[in-house]
Motif scaffolding. Structure first.
Motif, short mmCIF file in Angstrom:
data_model
loop_
_atom_site.label_atom_id
_atom_site.label_comp_id
_atom_site.label_asym_id
_atom_site.label_seq_id
_atom_site.Cartn_x
_atom_site.Cartn_y
_atom_site.Cartn_z
N VAL A 205 -8.92 10.27 -6.69
CA VAL A 205 -8.55 8.95 -6.22
C VAL A 205 -7.86 8.19 -7.36
O VAL A 205 -8.26 8.29 -8.52
CB VAL A 205 -9.78 8.15 -5.75
CG1 VAL A 205 -9.37 6.77 -5.24
CG2 VAL A 205 -10.54 8.91 -4.67
N LEU A 206 -6.83 7.44 -7.01
CA LEU A 206 -6.12 6.60 -7.97
C LEU A 206 -6.45 5.13 -7.69
O LEU A 206 -6.37 4.68 -6.55
CB LEU A 206 -4.60 6.83 -7.85
CG LEU A 206 -3.69 5.90 -8.67
CD1 LEU A 206 -3.90 6.11 -10.16
CD2 LEU A 206 -2.22 6.13 -8.29
N VAL A 207 -6.81 4.40 -8.75
CA VAL A 207 -7.05 2.96 -8.65
C VAL A 207 -6.04 2.26 -9.54
O VAL A 207 -5.99 2.50 -10.75
CB VAL A 207 -8.48 2.58 -9.08
CG1 VAL A 207 -8.69 1.08 -8.97
CG2 VAL A 207 -9.52 3.33 -8.25
N ALA B 11 -14.34 1.43 -8.83
CA ALA B 11 -14.74 2.72 -9.40
C ALA B 11 -16.23 2.98 -9.15
O ALA B 11 -16.64 4.11 -8.86
CB ALA B 11 -14.44 2.75 -10.89
N ARG B 12 -17.04 1.95 -9.26
CA ARG B 12 -18.48 2.09 -9.00
C ARG B 12 -18.74 2.64 -7.60
O ARG B 12 -19.50 3.60 -7.41
CB ARG B 12 -19.15 0.73 -9.15
CG ARG B 12 -20.64 0.69 -8.80
CD ARG B 12 -21.07 -0.72 -8.48
NE ARG B 12 -20.43 -1.23 -7.25
CZ ARG B 12 -20.43 -2.51 -6.90
NH1 ARG B 12 -20.99 -3.42 -7.67
NH2 ARG B 12 -19.83 -2.88 -5.77
N ASP B 13 -18.09 2.04 -6.59
CA ASP B 13 -18.32 2.49 -5.21
C ASP B 13 -17.69 3.85 -4.94
O ASP B 13 -18.24 4.65 -4.16
CB ASP B 13 -17.76 1.45 -4.23
CG ASP B 13 -18.72 0.29 -4.02
OD1 ASP B 13 -19.61 0.09 -4.88
OD2 ASP B 13 -18.58 -0.42 -3.01
N LEU B 14 -16.57 4.13 -5.57
CA LEU B 14 -15.93 5.44 -5.37
C LEU B 14 -16.82 6.58 -5.88
O LEU B 14 -16.87 7.65 -5.26
CB LEU B 14 -14.58 5.47 -6.09
CG LEU B 14 -13.43 4.71 -5.42
CD1 LEU B 14 -12.25 4.61 -6.35
CD2 LEU B 14 -13.03 5.38 -4.11
N VAL C 49 -11.68 9.96 -10.63
CA VAL C 49 -11.03 8.67 -10.39
C VAL C 49 -10.12 8.38 -11.57
O VAL C 49 -10.56 8.37 -12.72
CB VAL C 49 -12.06 7.53 -10.23
CG1 VAL C 49 -11.34 6.19 -10.07
CG2 VAL C 49 -12.97 7.79 -9.04
N VAL C 50 -8.85 8.16 -11.29
CA VAL C 50 -7.89 7.76 -12.31
C VAL C 50 -7.67 6.25 -12.16
O VAL C 50 -7.23 5.79 -11.11
CB VAL C 50 -6.56 8.51 -12.18
CG1 VAL C 50 -5.55 7.99 -13.21
CG2 VAL C 50 -6.77 10.01 -12.37
N VAL D 120 -5.36 6.04 -2.67
CA VAL D 120 -4.89 5.11 -3.70
C VAL D 120 -5.38 3.72 -3.34
O VAL D 120 -5.17 3.25 -2.21
CB VAL D 120 -3.35 5.10 -3.82
CG1 VAL D 120 -2.91 4.06 -4.84
CG2 VAL D 120 -2.84 6.48 -4.23
N LEU D 121 -6.04 3.07 -4.30
CA LEU D 121 -6.51 1.70 -4.12
C LEU D 121 -5.67 0.79 -4.99
O LEU D 121 -5.62 0.96 -6.21
CB LEU D 121 -7.98 1.56 -4.50
CG LEU D 121 -9.04 2.18 -3.59
CD1 LEU D 121 -9.11 3.69 -3.77
CD2 LEU D 121 -10.41 1.58 -3.85
N VAL D 122 -5.00 -0.18 -4.38
CA VAL D 122 -4.20 -1.16 -5.11
C VAL D 122 -5.01 -2.45 -5.14
O VAL D 122 -5.01 -3.22 -4.18
CB VAL D 122 -2.83 -1.36 -4.45
CG1 VAL D 122 -1.98 -2.31 -5.29
CG2 VAL D 122 -2.12 -0.02 -4.27
#
Length: 526
Positions: free
Chosen positions: A305-307, A316-319, A328-329, A385-387
């Motif tokens: 996953v990309l944040v 990031a905590r929830d991912l 997680v990047v 991807v989370l923006v």
């Protein structure tokens, strides 16, 4: 000048004058950059505000040059007076603006900003005619010689401005903060004038004027020194009026002011993060926002996953709690935010940013994507991807809400991958929200707008986007446990919008036409 004045002979004093010109020009630009930075911090900035400030400053330069004409026959003493006034006004301007904003609000602070910009511009504009007259003293100059003198003066002036432009973002702002840096710059301004007075200007002035000028500079230096000693206390007092809860952490990075507050209400800790005065989350209800951001985008079982943004570490905590997520990047621009997240906010993010499964990259998201992800993109692309970026309150942030930005993200997402964008409030900033939806769609994504209620923020909106032609389904994974807010029924209702927040078809925001900037400004005014 009177018979007691002994004008220096030779050329030794002219380089000293030019050096002082450069120093004073650097100070003048730093004052204006401080006001621009503070205006962005406390008022949101924007293209219109920035343009008006810069245009007003340039116009004041011309006005100052005209106002200096009656004083060119006594250029030396007039220059000292100008520099004393400039050091005082510039040195106190940032503190005065901050106090006005925190005590009286936005409109009075705009008045202070306009007056300070005009005064600083006029004083800086008066420098060149006075110094030109001074440099021509004792010369019988022809047009060619006058041209050379003006060229030297302008070169020193512009090079000094370049120096000030480099010192502000790379040294003064990150190490001192806006108010302290402005006060220190005022002292440097006065010191440059004092050196010039002692080495050169006293030869052009009667003894009485020299003594009076020295006393005036000493008085201004004393006032600025007092401000410098008291500025931390003044800032703390002003900040306490701006934030409802006690401030437990504060830092001024090269990009923004970062503040953490904390208070206990009925046995519950309410910890809050502010960036440039804008609330980012409250620990009492951030789980509603974070679950709404994270859970729909991981419905397709992504492994990587990309944040983009999310420097507080909550996403990031929830991912890391989602089954199947292996890596997680996280791309965050401001290292100071990451430092705060790893220390003051660790209780909220549960140390997610120090987890070995999280690769933290300090970089600008747009630049990082343009470079193709620097080898961090997995084969086939990211599954999600989370923006999670701050609202587009200025031009730098607006480009992260552009058609071009979402097209760059498309390159690093797998064919069945999803993207989610935090998009502002459909109620408080409706044009910003629906502009984001339109912009994401214009970049080739299929979109599903949705919103949720977060008590601290009110109605808050997101956009779920996919690469297929059909709109992505808003759903929860059956293997996700421990959610405090989201349920399937909540998500089903999240795609419904009432009549007062109904969809709007808007043109996309692009790098060339950052329409979302005006949307954001209108929302904040509302």
């Amino acid at each position: 000048m009177g018979p007691s004045v002994a004008t220096p002979v030779g050329r030794w004093w002219r380089p000293i004058v030019l050096a002082a010109v450069a120093a004073c020009a650097a100070c003048g630009l730093i004052y204006e950059l401080a006001l621009l930075t503070l205006a962005t911090t406390v008022q949101g900035g924007g293209i219109v505000a920035t343009s008006l400030i810069v245009a007003g400053y340039v116009a004041a330069l011309g006005l100052g040059a005209l106002l200096a004409k009656p004083f060119v026959d006594r250029a030396a003493s007039s220059f000292v007076a100008v520099e004393a006034a400039l050091g005082l006004v510039g040195g106190v301007s940032a503190t005065l603006l901050y106090i006005t904003f925190t005590s009286l609000g936005t409109q009075p602070s705009l008045v202070v900003l306009a007056l300070a910009t005009g005064a600083i511009g006029a004083l800086v504009g008066a420098e060149v005619p006075l110094l030109m007259s001074l440099l021509q003293t004792g010369r019988r100059s022809d047009a060619e010689e006058a041209g050379r003198t003006l060229a030297n003066l302008n070169a020193a002036d512009y090079l000094g401005a370049l120096l000030g432009g480099l010192l502000w973002p790379f040294l003064l702002l990150p190490t001192m903060g806006m108010q302290q840096a402005a006060a220190v710059t005022g002292l440097i301004n006065v010191a440059a004038a004092a050196v010039l007075l002692g080495l050169v200007l006293r030869h052009f002035m009667a003894r009485v004027r020299t003594v009076v000028s020295a006393l005036v500079l000493l008085l201004v230096a004393g006032l600025l020194g007092t401000l410098l000693v008291a500025v931390d206390g003044v800032t703390e007092w002003s900040r306490s009026r701006l934030y409802p809860d006690p401030v437990v952490a504060h830092t001024q990075s090269a990009y923004q002011e970062i503040v953490v507050t904390s208070a206990v209400y009925k046995g519950r800790t309410d910890r809050r993060l502010y960036l440039d005065g804008t609330l980012q989350y409250s620990s009492l209800d951030e789980y509603r926002y974070t679950e709404s951001l994270v859970q729909p985008v991981v419905a397709n079982r992504p492994e990587e996953v990309l944040v983009l943004g999310g420097g507080d570490g909550l996403a990031a905590r929830d991912l890391l709690k989602v089954p199947g997520v292996q890596r997680v990047v996280q791309v965050e621009l401001d290292p100071a935010v990451l430092d705060i997240a790893r220390t003051r906010l660790v209780e909220d993010n549960e140390g997610a940013l120090t987890d070995p499964r999280v690769d933290v990259i300090v970089d600008d998201a747009f630049t990082w994507l343009r470079r193709g992800g620097d080898g961090e993109v997995p084969d086939g692309g990211f599954g999600a991807v989370l923006v999670d970026l701050p609202d587009p309150r200025n031009a730098a942030l607006a480009r992260l809400y552009s058609q071009e930005f979402y097209a760059l993200i498309d390159r690093v997402v797998s064919d069945d991958g999803l993207m989610v964008v935090q998009s502002g409030s459909p109620y408080s900033t409706p044009h910003q929200y629906w502009r984001t939806v339109s912009t994401v769609g214009s970049a080739g994504w299929s979109t599903t707008p949705y919103h949720t209620y977060v008590p601290t923020f009110g109605d808050w909106g997101f956009v779920l986007a996919g690469k297929s032609k059909s709109e992505p389904e808003l759903r929860l994974r059956p293997d996700v446990e421990g959610l405090r807010y989201l349920r399937s029924g909540v998500l089903a209702a999240a795609t419904e919008f009432g009549g007062d927040v109904s969809p709007m078809a808007l043109d996309p925001s692009t790098l060339d036409r950052p329409r979302i900037l005006d949307d954001s400004r209108r929302g904040y005014e509302r």
